[in-house]
Design an enzyme around this catalytic site. Structure first.
Site, PDB file in Angstrom:
ATOM      1  N   SER A 135       2.884   5.404  -6.296  1.00 16.09           N
ATOM      2  CA  SER A 135       3.135   3.982  -6.068  1.00 16.09           C
ATOM      3  C   SER A 135       3.053   3.316  -7.421  1.00 16.09           C
ATOM      4  O   SER A 135       2.391   3.817  -8.333  1.00 16.09           O
ATOM      5  CB  SER A 135       2.062   3.379  -5.142  1.00 16.09           C
ATOM      6  OG  SER A 135       2.112   1.957  -5.150  1.00 16.09           O
ATOM      7  N   TYR A 148      -6.515   1.446  -1.814  1.00 18.01           N
ATOM      8  CA  TYR A 148      -5.149   1.885  -2.110  1.00 18.01           C
ATOM      9  C   TYR A 148      -4.955   2.063  -3.608  1.00 18.01           C
ATOM     10  O   TYR A 148      -4.467   3.099  -4.070  1.00 18.01           O
ATOM     11  CB  TYR A 148      -4.165   0.862  -1.561  1.00 18.01           C
ATOM     12  CG  TYR A 148      -2.710   1.238  -1.726  1.00 18.01           C
ATOM     13  CD1 TYR A 148      -2.154   2.259  -0.968  1.00 18.01           C
ATOM     14  CD2 TYR A 148      -1.891   0.559  -2.623  1.00 18.01           C
ATOM     15  CE1 TYR A 148      -0.815   2.606  -1.099  1.00 18.01           C
ATOM     16  CE2 TYR A 148      -0.554   0.896  -2.765  1.00 18.01           C
ATOM     17  CZ  TYR A 148      -0.023   1.909  -1.996  1.00 18.01           C
ATOM     18  OH  TYR A 148       1.310   2.253  -2.148  1.00 18.01           O
ATOM     19  N   LYS A 152      -4.400   5.697  -5.438  1.00 17.57           N
ATOM     20  CA  LYS A 152      -3.086   5.938  -6.038  1.00 17.57           C
ATOM     21  C   LYS A 152      -3.227   6.245  -7.528  1.00 17.57           C
ATOM     22  O   LYS A 152      -2.463   7.051  -8.072  1.00 17.57           O
ATOM     23  CB  LYS A 152      -2.160   4.745  -5.802  1.00 17.57           C
ATOM     24  CG  LYS A 152      -1.689   4.629  -4.362  1.00 17.57           C
ATOM     25  CD  LYS A 152      -0.927   5.873  -3.923  1.00 17.57           C
ATOM     26  CE  LYS A 152      -0.329   5.735  -2.540  1.00 17.57           C
ATOM     27  NZ  LYS A 152       0.451   6.940  -2.142  1.00 17.57           N
TER      28      LYS A 152
END
Length: 256
Positions: A135, A148, A152
């Protein structure tokens, strides 16, 4: 790499980017193994592309092993493994332990377990290709979503380590780092995520096309090219970049 005649395994392929990659790769002549925890979705995509559905949780050790073993039994080899399954988890330090653990297991350990399962085959065969769906948050950060962002970053770090360690043994590693993509994960990113990403979000079919055209090229695959400039600024002037991100955070909070 040439997709025509190759065997590609894709996790999280029942919908979103994974489903679009399945369709795009199959259209270019690849045999696709479609994995998803959602059995109906996996079977639907596999039937559409003439591939093989393997239902199961590829984030777990046994699920990753079964996925690789099934692909090898069916096709005799794996040319491309796409560690694509992921989860968007919002919140900060206050997010529940189970949310942090879920993000860690799916966004990071699924990549580790996939590599653990497939690397012996590639090292014996003389090479292979590992694509990690990371991402832009792995290069930058995501406001309002610490689990998140942190996981990531970790998945990017693992992809970098794989490349450094195994490139000389024939294993190509690339990291896919999109910003907003119109999938279920965008909705899961919370109101902050939608405000930041929705305007420039692209369709998953566009991401799949970029991936197919970029396989075997540069380490970072960036469907949003502007991410490269942000990444350079973050690396070369982190204080200015952090100041800009704090300003953006304040703008978002004022609009609440």
């Amino acid at each position: 790499m040439r997709l025509a005649g190759s065997v590609a395994v894709i996790t999280g392929a029942g919908n979103g980017i994974g489903a679009s990659m399945s369709r795009e790769f199959a259209s270019r002549g690849a045999s696709v193994v479609v994995n998803d925890i959602d059995g109906a979705a996996a079977r639907e995509v596999a039937e559409e592309v003439g591939g093989t559905a393997v239902v199961g949780d590829a984030a777990g050790e046994s699920g990753a092993r079964e996925l690789v073993d099934t692909a090898l039994r069916r096709h005799g080899r794996i040319d491309l493994f796409c560690a694509n399954a992921g989860v968007a988890t919002a919140g900060g330090p206050e997010a529940p332990e189970e949310d942090w653990d879920r993000a860690w297991q799916i966004n990071v350990m699924s990549h580790v377990r996939a590599a653990r399962a497939v690397l012996p085959h590639w090292l014996e065969a003389g090479g292979g290709h590992f694509l990690a769906t990371v991402s832009a948050a792995g290069l930058l950060t995501m406001l309002g979503a610490a689990p998140y962002s942190v996981t990531k970053h970790a998945s990017l770090g693992f992809a970098e380590w794989l490349s450094v360690t195994y490139a000389d043994r024939g294993v190509t590693v690339q990291a896919l780092c999109p910003q907003g993509v119109r999938t279920g994960m965008l909705a899961e990113s919370g109101e902050t995520g939608r405000r930041l990403l929705d305007a420039d979000a692209v369709e998953p079919t566009k991401v799949a096309e970029v991936v197919a055209d970029s396989l075997g090229g540069e380490f970072l695959i960036l469907p949003h090219p502007e991410v490269a400039g942000h990444y350079v600024q973050r690396a070369t002037d982190p204080d200015r970049w952090l100041s800009g991100m704090r300003s953006l955070r304040r703008q978002v909070e004022r609009s609440d």
